[in-house]
Design a protein around this motif. Structure first.
Motif, PDB file in Angstrom:
ATOM      1  N   VAL A  30       0.822  -1.209   0.000  1.00 40.53           N
ATOM      2  CA  VAL A  30       0.000   0.000   0.000  1.00 40.53           C
ATOM      3  C   VAL A  30       0.856   1.260   0.000  1.00 40.53           C
ATOM      4  O   VAL A  30       0.331   2.367  -0.132  1.00 40.53           O
ATOM      5  N   THR A  31       2.177   1.119   0.158  1.00 44.70           N
ATOM      6  CA  THR A  31       3.066   2.277   0.170  1.00 44.70           C
ATOM      7  C   THR A  31       3.895   2.328  -1.107  1.00 44.70           C
ATOM      8  O   THR A  31       3.972   1.346  -1.858  1.00 44.70           O
ATOM      9  N   ARG A  32       4.547   3.472  -1.317  1.00 42.88           N
ATOM     10  CA  ARG A  32       5.396   3.667  -2.497  1.00 42.88           C
ATOM     11  C   ARG A  32       6.749   4.212  -2.033  1.00 42.88           C
ATOM     12  O   ARG A  32       7.123   5.349  -2.355  1.00 42.88           O
ATOM     13  N   CYS A  33       7.448   3.425  -1.265  1.00 41.38           N
ATOM     14  CA  CYS A  33       8.739   3.859  -0.709  1.00 41.38           C
ATOM     15  C   CYS A  33       9.694   4.207  -1.846  1.00 41.38           C
ATOM     16  O   CYS A  33       9.826   3.438  -2.807  1.00 41.38           O
ATOM     17  N   VAL A  34      10.360   5.342  -1.719  1.00 41.71           N
ATOM     18  CA  VAL A  34      11.129   5.875  -2.852  1.00 41.71           C
ATOM     19  C   VAL A  34      12.264   4.954  -3.281  1.00 41.71           C
ATOM     20  O   VAL A  34      12.671   4.958  -4.446  1.00 41.71           O
ATOM     21  N   MET A  35      12.785   4.138  -2.350  1.00 46.48           N
ATOM     22  CA  MET A  35      13.949   3.313  -2.668  1.00 46.48           C
ATOM     23  C   MET A  35      13.567   1.889  -3.053  1.00 46.48           C
ATOM     24  O   MET A  35      14.429   1.071  -3.372  1.00 46.48           O
ATOM     25  N   CYS A  36      12.269   1.565  -3.026  1.00 44.86           N
ATOM     26  CA  CYS A  36      11.843   0.186  -3.248  1.00 44.86           C
ATOM     27  C   CYS A  36      11.888  -0.183  -4.725  1.00 44.86           C
ATOM     28  O   CYS A  36      11.465   0.616  -5.576  1.00 44.86           O
ATOM     29  N   PRO A  37      12.358  -1.387  -5.066  1.00 43.61           N
ATOM     30  CA  PRO A  37      12.372  -1.781  -6.480  1.00 43.61           C
ATOM     31  C   PRO A  37      10.989  -1.843  -7.103  1.00 43.61           C
ATOM     32  O   PRO A  37      10.850  -1.644  -8.308  1.00 43.61           O
ATOM     33  N   ARG A  38       9.948  -2.081  -6.296  1.00 46.88           N
ATOM     34  CA  ARG A  38       8.605  -2.134  -6.887  1.00 46.88           C
ATOM     35  C   ARG A  38       8.166  -0.756  -7.379  1.00 46.88           C
ATOM     36  O   ARG A  38       7.287  -0.646  -8.225  1.00 46.88           O
ATOM     37  N   PRO A 206      19.587   5.269 -10.381  1.00 48.12           N
ATOM     38  CA  PRO A 206      20.699   6.187 -10.087  1.00 48.12           C
ATOM     39  C   PRO A 206      20.319   7.278  -9.096  1.00 48.12           C
ATOM     40  O   PRO A 206      21.134   7.667  -8.259  1.00 48.12           O
ATOM     41  N   GLU A 207      19.070   7.760  -9.161  1.00 51.86           N
ATOM     42  CA  GLU A 207      18.671   8.835  -8.258  1.00 51.86           C
ATOM     43  C   GLU A 207      18.603   8.401  -6.800  1.00 51.86           C
ATOM     44  O   GLU A 207      18.541   9.234  -5.889  1.00 51.86           O
ATOM     45  N   HIS A 208      18.607   7.101  -6.560  1.00 57.96           N
ATOM     46  CA  HIS A 208      18.569   6.606  -5.185  1.00 57.96           C
ATOM     47  C   HIS A 208      19.962   6.388  -4.618  1.00 57.96           C
ATOM     48  O   HIS A 208      20.104   6.189  -3.410  1.00 57.96           O
TER      49      HIS A 208
END
Length: 366
Positions: A30-38, A206-208
Motif C-alpha cells: 500500500v506504500t510507495r517507498c522511494v527506494m523500493c524496487p517495486r 541512479p537517483e537513489h
C-alpha cells in the motif's frame, strides 16, 4: 582442520538443519517507498500473491526449519491467508516472524497475531518525525504506525506474554541520519524490544544512489557521531540497539547466510536471498559503486515443480554453497596462520564468492 569443521557443521545441522526460511507471500504493497524496487520498476513490477498450493508444498519441510519469516518485497498483511500460514508454521514447531510497514496493524489484526503466538514482528520506519519518514516511505503515516504498535504492545502487556518480540527497523539515509538518536527515544517510549538501523543496500535507480548513508567519506565523522549518540541513548533507556556498519568490509558469508537460509519468492522460485529473487523477472537490476548493472536472477528450482528438499540438494545449489564454505575455511586457515605464525595470515585472499554476489553490498558487511 576441514574434518573438524565438517563435524562442527554436522552437529549444528542435527534436528532442524535450516536456520531460516524466508517466504515472500505477496509483491503487493500500500506504500510507495522511494527506494523500493517495486517503485523503481513500476512499469515492469508484477502484482501477485503466493498461492495456497505453493505454500502447502513449502510447508512440507517446516519440520526441518527453525524460523519461518513471511516477508519479501511486499506487505505480508495484505495476503488473505497470512493467518493460516502462521498457524501452519507454528503447528510445525517453527518460530514465525514477519516484517510490516505497520499500516495494517489494526486492533483486530494485532489480536489475531497474538492469538497465533507469533514470535516476531518487525516494523519499518525511516524517520523519527512525520515529514522525514513520510518523504521516504510515501503512502505510510508515522502517527498511524506508532499508534498501531502502541496498541499491539499494550495488548501484549495485558495478556502478560512476551511474544511477539517487537522490533523497529530504521532505514539509514543521508536525509534522516540526524533523527536516528530521536528514533531511539521514540521506540523506547513505545516499549518496543529492539531497534536496528539498516542500510539501503539494494539500489535500483541512479537517483537513489545519493540516499545511501554508507561509504560517504565526507560524512563519515558526522554520521559516526550520530550513531554513537544513538547508542548512548539506547544504553541509557535500556533499549537493544543494533546499527549496521557504515563502512565496507568484505565478509566471508553475508548476513543472508545462504548456507543455512533460503528465500522463496511468491512465484515459487527458490533463491539464496531476496536480492537474487525478484518475482516475475529473469534478471536483477542493481546499482553498485555508482554503476548500473544487471545480473541473472539466481533460481535453483520452483516449489510448484519440485520438492524443496530436492531443490536444496540439486548440484547447482550445492556448488553455490560450496563457494561460501571455501571462503569460511579460507578465513579459518588465515586466522590459524596468523596465530601460529605459519602461512601468510592476513596477506592471503579469500576464495571468490559466486559471481552474482560480487556486486552485492551485503557481501561487504553492510
Amino acid at each position: 582442520m576441514f574434518e573438524r569443521a565438517a563435524n562442527w557443521i554436522r552437529r549444528r545441522t542435527q534436528g532442524r538443519p535450516f536456520e531460516a526460511l524466508q517466504i515472500e507471500v505477496t509483491t503487493r504493497c500500500v506504500t510507495r517507498c522511494v527506494m523500493c524496487p517495486r517503485v523503481a520498476l513500476a512499469g515492469e513490477w508484477p502484482e501477485m500473491d503466493l498461492s495456497w498450493g505453493a505454500f502447502q508444498r513449502i510447508a512440507a519441510v517446516f519440520d526441518r526449519i527453525q524460523h519461518v519469516h513471511l516477508q519479501g518485497w511486499g506487505e505480508p498483511l495484505l495476503h488473505s491467508r497470512l493467518f493460516d500460514m502462521i498457524a501452519v508454521a507454528k503447528s510445525a514447531g517453527c518460530r514465525v516472524g514477519l516484517t510490516t510497514n505497520g499500516m495494517r496493524l489494526a486492533p483486530e489484526v494485532s489480536k489475531g497475531l497474538l492469538d497465533l503466538d507469533l514470535d516476531l514482528i518487525a516494523v519499518s520506519i525511516a524517520g523519527a518525525t512525520r515529514p522525514t519518514h513520510e518523504a521516504i516511505r510515501i503512502g505510510s503515516e508515522l502517527p498511524v504506525i506508532l499508534e498501531n504498535v502502541r496498541r499491539l504492545l499494550a495488548l501484549r502487556d495485558r495478556r502478560g506474554v512476551k511474544r511477539p518480540k517487537v522490533e523497529f527497523s530504521y532505514l539509514m539515509t543521508k536525509t534522516n541520519m540526524a533523527e536516528l538518536p530521536a528514533a531511539v527515544d521514540l521506540v523506547a517510549s513505545l516499549g518496543a524490544d529492539e531497534l536496528y538501523a539498516i542500510n539501503l543496500d539494494y539500489v535500483v535507480a541512479p537517483e537513489h544512489d545519493v540516499l545511501k548513508a554508507f561509504g560517504c567519506p565526507a560524512l563519515r565523522d558526522e554520521f559516526g557521531r550520530i550513531v554513537e549518540e544513538a547508542s548512548k541513548r539506547a544504553r541509557r533507556v535500556g533499549l537493544a540497539f543494533r546499527p549496521y556498519p557504515l563502512e565496507e568490509e568484505e565478509v566471508a558469508v553475508c548476513e543472508a547466510d545462504p548456507m543455512k537460509i533460503l528465500f522463496i519468492s511468491c512465484d515459487g522460485w527458490v533463491s539464496p536471498c531476496t536480492y537474487m529473487g525478484l518475482a516475475g523477472r529473469t534478471d536483477i537490476p542493481r546499482r553498485f559503486d555508482g554503476e548500473s548493472l544487471t545480473v541473472p536472477r539466481l533460481r535453483f528450482g520452483n516449489v510448484l515443480d519440485q520438492d524443496l528438499a530436492e531443490i536444496w540438494n540439486s548440484p547447482a545449489y550445492q556448488a553455490f554453497r560450496r563457494q561460501f564454505a571455501r571462503r569460511l575455511l579460507g578465513v579459518a586457515a588465515r586466522a590459524m596462520g596468523t596465530v601460529t605464525g605459519n602461512g601468510d595470515g592476513a596477506g592471503s585472499k579469500m576464495p571468490p564468492p559466486p559471481e552474482p554476489c560480487l556486486t552485492c553490498y551485503k557481501l561487504f558487511g553492510l
